[in-house]
Design an enzyme around this catalytic site. Structure first.
Site, short mmCIF file in Angstrom:
data_model
loop_
_atom_site.label_atom_id
_atom_site.label_comp_id
_atom_site.label_asym_id
_atom_site.label_seq_id
_atom_site.Cartn_x
_atom_site.Cartn_y
_atom_site.Cartn_z
N PHE A 75 -70.74 -36.56 35.37
CA PHE A 75 -71.04 -35.43 36.48
C PHE A 75 -70.66 -34.22 35.82
CE2 PHE A 75 -66.74 -34.95 37.99
CZ PHE A 75 -66.17 -36.07 37.45
N TYR A 100 -57.55 -28.32 31.31
CA TYR A 100 -57.38 -28.39 32.65
C TYR A 100 -55.71 -28.96 32.81
CZ TYR A 100 -62.02 -27.56 33.71
OH TYR A 100 -63.22 -26.81 33.57
C1 COA Z 1 -63.21 -22.64 30.12
C2 COA Z 1 -63.42 -21.43 30.84
C3 COA Z 1 -64.12 -21.98 32.32
C4 COA Z 1 -62.07 -20.65 31.10
O1 COA Z 1 -62.42 -19.50 32.07
P1 COA Z 1 -61.50 -18.39 31.99
O2 COA Z 1 -61.79 -17.32 33.15
O3 COA Z 1 -61.42 -17.52 30.99
O4 COA Z 1 -60.08 -18.90 32.62
P2 COA Z 1 -58.69 -17.95 32.92
O5 COA Z 1 -58.62 -16.51 32.60
O6 COA Z 1 -58.59 -18.47 34.47
O7 COA Z 1 -57.70 -18.75 32.21
C5 COA Z 1 -56.67 -19.75 32.78
C6 COA Z 1 -55.84 -19.95 31.49
O8 COA Z 1 -56.34 -21.22 30.80
C7 COA Z 1 -56.28 -20.76 29.56
N1 COA Z 1 -57.60 -21.25 28.84
C8 COA Z 1 -58.84 -21.10 29.79
N2 COA Z 1 -59.86 -21.53 28.67
C9 COA Z 1 -59.25 -22.06 27.75
C10 COA Z 1 -59.75 -22.48 26.60
N3 COA Z 1 -61.23 -22.98 26.53
N4 COA Z 1 -59.05 -22.83 25.63
C11 COA Z 1 -57.72 -22.63 25.82
N5 COA Z 1 -56.96 -22.07 26.62
C12 COA Z 1 -57.92 -21.66 27.85
C13 COA Z 1 -56.15 -19.18 29.30
O9 COA Z 1 -55.74 -18.71 28.20
C14 COA Z 1 -55.33 -18.93 30.51
O10 COA Z 1 -53.86 -19.26 30.11
P3 COA Z 1 -52.68 -18.50 30.81
O11 COA Z 1 -52.78 -18.70 32.10
O12 COA Z 1 -51.50 -19.21 29.91
O13 COA Z 1 -53.14 -17.06 30.54
C15 COA Z 1 -64.47 -20.46 30.17
O14 COA Z 1 -63.84 -20.05 29.14
C16 COA Z 1 -65.70 -21.02 29.76
O15 COA Z 1 -66.75 -20.91 30.73
N6 COA Z 1 -65.93 -21.79 28.84
C17 COA Z 1 -67.17 -22.55 28.58
C18 COA Z 1 -67.42 -23.43 29.38
C19 COA Z 1 -66.68 -24.68 29.66
O16 COA Z 1 -66.21 -25.07 28.84
N7 COA Z 1 -66.51 -24.76 30.99
C20 COA Z 1 -65.75 -26.07 31.56
C21 COA Z 1 -66.49 -26.95 31.74
S1 COA Z 1 -65.63 -28.59 32.03
#
Ligand code: COA
Length: 403
Positions: free
Chosen positions: A403, A119
């Site tokens: 949360f 984030y």
């Molecule tokens: C974390 C999550 C929501 C990211 O979703 P996503 O659709 O793949 O994210 P995006 O494609 O919009 O990625 C945006 C950027 O963040 C980076 N990023 C996203 N998740 C990441 C992760 N877990 N670790 C490292 N980098 C990450 C991407 O590489 C991308 O980078 P860039 O802009 O330099 O290319 C997804 O991997 C997920 O569902 N993870 C498991 C559940 C979770 O952890 N949820 C968060 C709860 S707080």
């Protein structure tokens, strides 16, 4: 892919995205409870060819800040199916969430992160830390036992449901990092489903009262274990909230007075823990410190005007906001212990920070100086020192709410 909110009858399909993302099977009774606290008008779903592939939502909180409180949106339920990762699904949900936060005029956006790498790019910084720790009961002796004017009693869930919200709300008034808990959230917490217990008992409650007034509470669970006739029970102190140090000390004395107990653990405690100085041998308290609440300023003038500052000062801060550039720019902050005003300016900047760093400092924790050493804050040593003195607060920020 479409992006929209969901209706209540779509909650099962919505939750099935979390199940496949976070690797668990949600029980019907758990999902029914989640639906009761879910703010449907803040839900977000990404739909690909009729299927839900990404989810999100938000809680509408009031967040305690140094000297006041501000409305804040707590991001929740973020999940993207493994088939749709790294295609910008999260990024599109963040844009929708931020548009909603701006429409509601909430100056702050908050979250708790599953992983700390996700984030920062969206402008969130670590605003509170918290600690979990463990100690063998036999290693714990108290430096002093002065006695207390009040008493600790065990109460049932009905009495606790009536008393705890008032104690929590009173603590929240002056403790930066506390989030408001409404009726729905308290009802959810008191549901105490079997599947939440991890082999421990149901929640138990201890109150510390003086002259009939509750000044603190402990919510805890216990686990009964015996090995070769030796008792090795465990206590999990889930939440201890106290309005006075005497109340806090009394509740810790109560925890350590339980017989048959071998280990005492906590989940989420302030990093500056009173117990560590109540004990004679604090090294026995083994723990881990992690990030807690993440904060992002959505409206810099409104957010910086809403808190108080430790000392009087005037400082021009330039905020580099890469995700929402229109929210960045240069701002003059004039403030102190009695009030503050912040507005846009064309004056030269004393301090240049990225949005995540400002979020991390907002509640009074952290240090601009440390970020300067890491190259993430620019400014003269005097400006950094002034900003650190102004932004710090006499209470370490801490968020007991999940949360
Ligand atoms: C974390 C999550 C929501 C990211 O979703 P996503 O659709 O793949 O994210 P995006 O494609 O919009 O990625 C945006 C950027 O963040 C980076 N990023 C996203 N998740 C990441 C992760 N877990 N670790 C490292 N980098 C990450 C991407 O590489 C991308 O980078 P860039 O802009 O330099 O290319 C997804 O991997 C997920 O569902 N993870 C498991 C559940 C979770 O952890 N949820 C968060 C709860 S707080």
């Amino acid at each position: 892919m479409d992006i929209r909110s969901i209706k209540p009858d779509e909650f099962r399909a919505f939750a099935s995205v979390w199940e496949r993302t976070f690797n668990f099977d949600g029980k019907d009774e758990e999902l029914e409870l989640e639906a009761k606290v879910h703010e449907f008008d803040r839900s977000i779903v990404v739909v690909d060819d009729g299927d839900f592939v990404g989810t999100g939502g938000a809680f509408s909180f009031d967040l305690t800040v140094p000297g006041g409180s501000v409305p804040a949106a707590g991001l929740t339920a973020i999940a993207v199916l493994p088939t749709h990762r790294r295609r910008g699904v999260l990024t599109s949900m963040m844009r929708r969430h931020f548009a909603d936060v701006q429409a509601r005029k909430e100056p702050l956006a908050l979250l708790r992160a599953s992983e700390s790498v996700i984030y920062g790019r969206f402008g969130y910084g670590i605003a509170t830390h918290e600690a979990s720790w463990e100690i063998a009961k036999r290693d714990a002796t108290f430096e002093l036992d002065p006695g207390t004017p009040g008493r600790v009693s065990l109460v049932g869930a009905d009495r606790a449901r009536r008393v705890l919200p008032d104690v929590y709300a009173e603590a929240a008034r002056t403790s930066p990092g506390f989030l408001s808990r409404g009726e729905a959230i308290w009802n959810h917490m008191f549901s105490d489903l079997e599947s939440w217990r991890g082999g421990f008992t149901a929640n138990r409650f201890a109150l510390y009262e003086e002259n009939g007034t509750a000044l603190g509470y402990l919510r805890y669970r216990a686990k009964e274990t015996w090995e070769h006739n030796i008792p090795k029970n465990e206590i999990l102190a889930s939440e201890l909230i106290a309005l006075t140090p005497v109340a806090e000390s009394a509740l810790w004395h109560f925890v350590f007075s339980m017989d048959l107990v071998e280990t005492i653990r906590t989940q989420n405690r302030p990093t500056q823990e009173l117990l560590s100085v109540l004990l004679s041998d604090s090294r026995r308290l083994s723990g881990r410190r992690v990030d807690g609440l993440w904060a992002r300023l959505m409206d810099v003038p409104a957010a910086l005007s809403a808190r108080r500052y430790r000392t009087e000062g005037r400082i021009v801060i330039e905020v580099d906001d890469r995700f929402l550039p229109e929210q960045g720019g240069r701002f003059v902050l004039e403030g102190g212990p009695d009030g503050a005003e912040c507005k846009r300016t064309t004056d030269d900047a004393d301090l240049v920070v990225d949005a995540a760093v400002l979020g991390s400092r907002y509640l009074g924790g952290g240090s601009f100086s440390l970020y300067q050493q890491a190259g993430r804050v620019l400014g003269s040593p005097e400006a950094v020192r002034l900003a650190d003195t102004m932004f710090s607060w006499h209470v370490e920020p801490w968020c007991p709410h999940y949360f």
